[in-house]
Design a protein around this motif. Structure first.
Motif, PDB file in Angstrom:
ATOM      1  N   GLY A  83       0.790  -1.523   0.151  1.00 56.70           N
ATOM      2  CA  GLY A  83       0.013  -0.396  -0.188  1.00 56.70           C
ATOM      3  C   GLY A  83       0.941   1.174   0.048  1.00 56.70           C
ATOM      4  N   ALA A  84       2.216   0.649   0.469  1.00 56.39           N
ATOM      5  CA  ALA A  84       2.881   2.289   0.663  1.00 56.39           C
ATOM      6  C   ALA A  84       3.406   3.275  -0.785  1.00 56.39           C
ATOM      7  CB  ALA A  84       4.199   2.361   0.964  1.00 56.39           C
ATOM      8  N   ALA A  85       3.308   2.499  -1.727  1.00 60.68           N
ATOM      9  CA  ALA A  85       3.692   2.430  -3.356  1.00 60.68           C
ATOM     10  C   ALA A  85       2.377   3.544  -3.789  1.00 60.68           C
ATOM     11  CB  ALA A  85       3.625   1.076  -3.730  1.00 60.68           C
ATOM     12  N   SER A  86       0.950   3.339  -3.295  1.00 61.91           N
ATOM     13  CA  SER A  86       0.279   4.714  -4.365  1.00 61.91           C
ATOM     14  C   SER A  86       0.953   5.482  -3.586  1.00 61.91           C
ATOM     15  CB  SER A  86      -1.043   4.079  -3.684  1.00 61.91           C
ATOM     16  OG  SER A  86      -1.614   2.847  -3.832  1.00 61.91           O
ATOM     17  N   PHE A  87       0.581   6.244  -2.852  1.00 64.57           N
ATOM     18  CA  PHE A  87       1.123   7.815  -2.586  1.00 64.57           C
ATOM     19  C   PHE A  87       2.415   7.821  -3.397  1.00 64.57           C
ATOM     20  CE2 PHE A  87      -1.343   6.232   1.253  1.00 64.57           C
ATOM     21  CZ  PHE A  87      -2.302   7.792   0.997  1.00 64.57           C
ATOM     22  N   MET A  88       3.324   7.040  -3.660  1.00 62.51           N
ATOM     23  CA  MET A  88       4.422   7.466  -3.973  1.00 62.51           C
ATOM     24  C   MET A  88       4.306   7.521  -5.809  1.00 62.51           C
ATOM     25  SD  MET A  88       6.921   4.777  -2.137  1.00 62.51           S
ATOM     26  CE  MET A  88       8.720   5.449  -2.669  1.00 62.51           C
TER      27      MET A  88
END
Length: 393
Positions: A83-88
């Protein structure tokens, strides 16, 4: 009909997977526990230009499109970020680069796009308000013209990444909703210099304690007579509704890509565990009660991937993609949640242990059913616009 990824997108997938492969789950769990941005990964993405894929080559970018951004986000999530990838890939590559490239003036493109491509500038997006969540028509943050500046006052909520951002893509009302005819008129989208406004004391923010996605803060943002030069309008004053939707559709498409990648990651971890765990003398994955739900999750993820790629493909060609973006987001969010839920069940009691990343992935997966748009509103949109049923809200 060709279902092969374009060579450009296939190369993006390989390049981003190579970066993701350097960082194990202990790294991502540390970032989450410490509530810190994955700076090491972000720097690698910037050095390789993987964040600037959709910026034209003349401004230092990759000259590609939303499809390549979606593939990059999916690869980063599947490769380990979850899930951390989305904001990146949402905050600067989409909210900043895509929007400025599509709607910015020639001067704005020359000013911002090279600095985004080099990593000098980061951005975020602000539309949601305490009294106007999914109903963007009713936002009340006001921008009034004062000479050669707009003066902005209001409040936003759930604004992710403002603590890092140099510029905020801000949706305002220059005509109140009660006076706008039609109601979709009177929106103006502004580029707000966050650092300057913070220094002036006209912009403040307060992080909101939250359940997951802790690698980026989400904040309440307070705007008190923030001055924004008229040269920083994206699109035309009072005509920002189309700009707004041209931000929201890519947001939904990229959120879907993140869901597909995150679902693929948890499914891989589930299968590894199901192959290794053998409390009764054979792997638990041999039991249909374990195998069939995981197989169904795989099927759902593959279907969500197809719609995500279709929606991105349409957006890149300037074709209507609202329904496709909504369907992609709906199906990917549900598929990711089902994959996370079945992975949790596969791990049994160990899923509850913080020694494993499953609990983190489980809570991160749940929010996708609510943001960037609640699944109930997506279903209402499909019912009305695709099935011809009466409007329900």
């Amino acid at each position: 009909m060709d279902f092969d990824l374009p060579e450009s997108a296939a190369a993006v997938r390989e390049g981003v997977l190579a970066i993701a492969g350097k960082y194990d789950q202990e790294y991502w769990s540390r970032c989450d526990a410490e509530k810190r941005w994955p700076e090491e990964v972000w720097r690698e993405l910037v050095r390789g230009g993987w964040h600037a894929l959709a910026i034209p080559e003349e401004y230092g970018g990759g000259g590609q499109g939303l499809l390549e951004l979606a593939v990059a986000l999916e690869a980063l999530a599947e490769g380990g970020a979850g899930g951390a990838a989305s904001f990146m890939y949402l905050l600067t590559p989409a909210f900043g680069a895509l929007t400025i490239n599509r709607h910015g003036t020639a001067e704005q493109k020359r000013e911002f796009l090279p600095k985004i491509a080099s990593g000098e500038i980061e951005t975020c997006f602000a539309i949601t308000e305490p009294d106007a969540g999914s109903n963007a028509i009713n936002i009340s943050t006001q921008a009034r013209l004062d000479g050669d500046h707009f003066v902005v006052s209001g409040q936003k909520i759930w604004i992710s990444g403002v603590e890092r951002a140099d510029f905020l893509v801000l949706v305002t009302r220059t005509i109140p909703a009660s006076e706008a005819r039609p109601r979709t008129s009177g929106f103006t989208v502004l580029l707000v210099d966050v650092k300057q406004a913070v220094a002036d004391g006209t912009l403040t923010y307060r992080p909101i304690p939250k359940l997951g996605t802790n690698t980026v803060a989400s904040s309440m943002v307070f705007l008190d007579d923030v001055r924004v030069p008229v040269e920083r309008v994206l699109g035309e004053p009072d005509q920002g509704f189309l700009v707004m939707w041209d931000i929201l559709n890519p947001e939904r498409i990229l959120a879907a890509a993140g869901g597909v990648g995150s679902g693929g990651l948890v499914l891989r971890l589930a299968c590894e565990y199901a192959n290794d765990r053998a409390p009764f003398g054979k792997p638990i994955g041999a039991n249909q009660a374990i195998a069939f739900p995981l197989a169904k999750a795989k099927a759902q993820l593959e279907l969500a991937r197809l719609m995500t790629y279709k929606a991105a493909w349409l957006w890149d060609r300037g074709r209507p993609c609202g329904s496709e973006a909504n369907i992609a987001k709906l199906t990917a969010a549900d598929a990711a949640w089902q994959a996370a839920d079945r992975t949790f069940q596969t791990y049994g009691g160990m899923a509850y242990s913080m020694e494993y990343p499953i609990a983190r992935m489980f809570r991160d997966a749940r929010i996708a059913k609510n943001i960037p748009v609640a699944e109930e509103l997506v279903l209402a949109h499909i019912a009305q616009h695709e099935l011809g049923l009466p409007k329900s809200y």
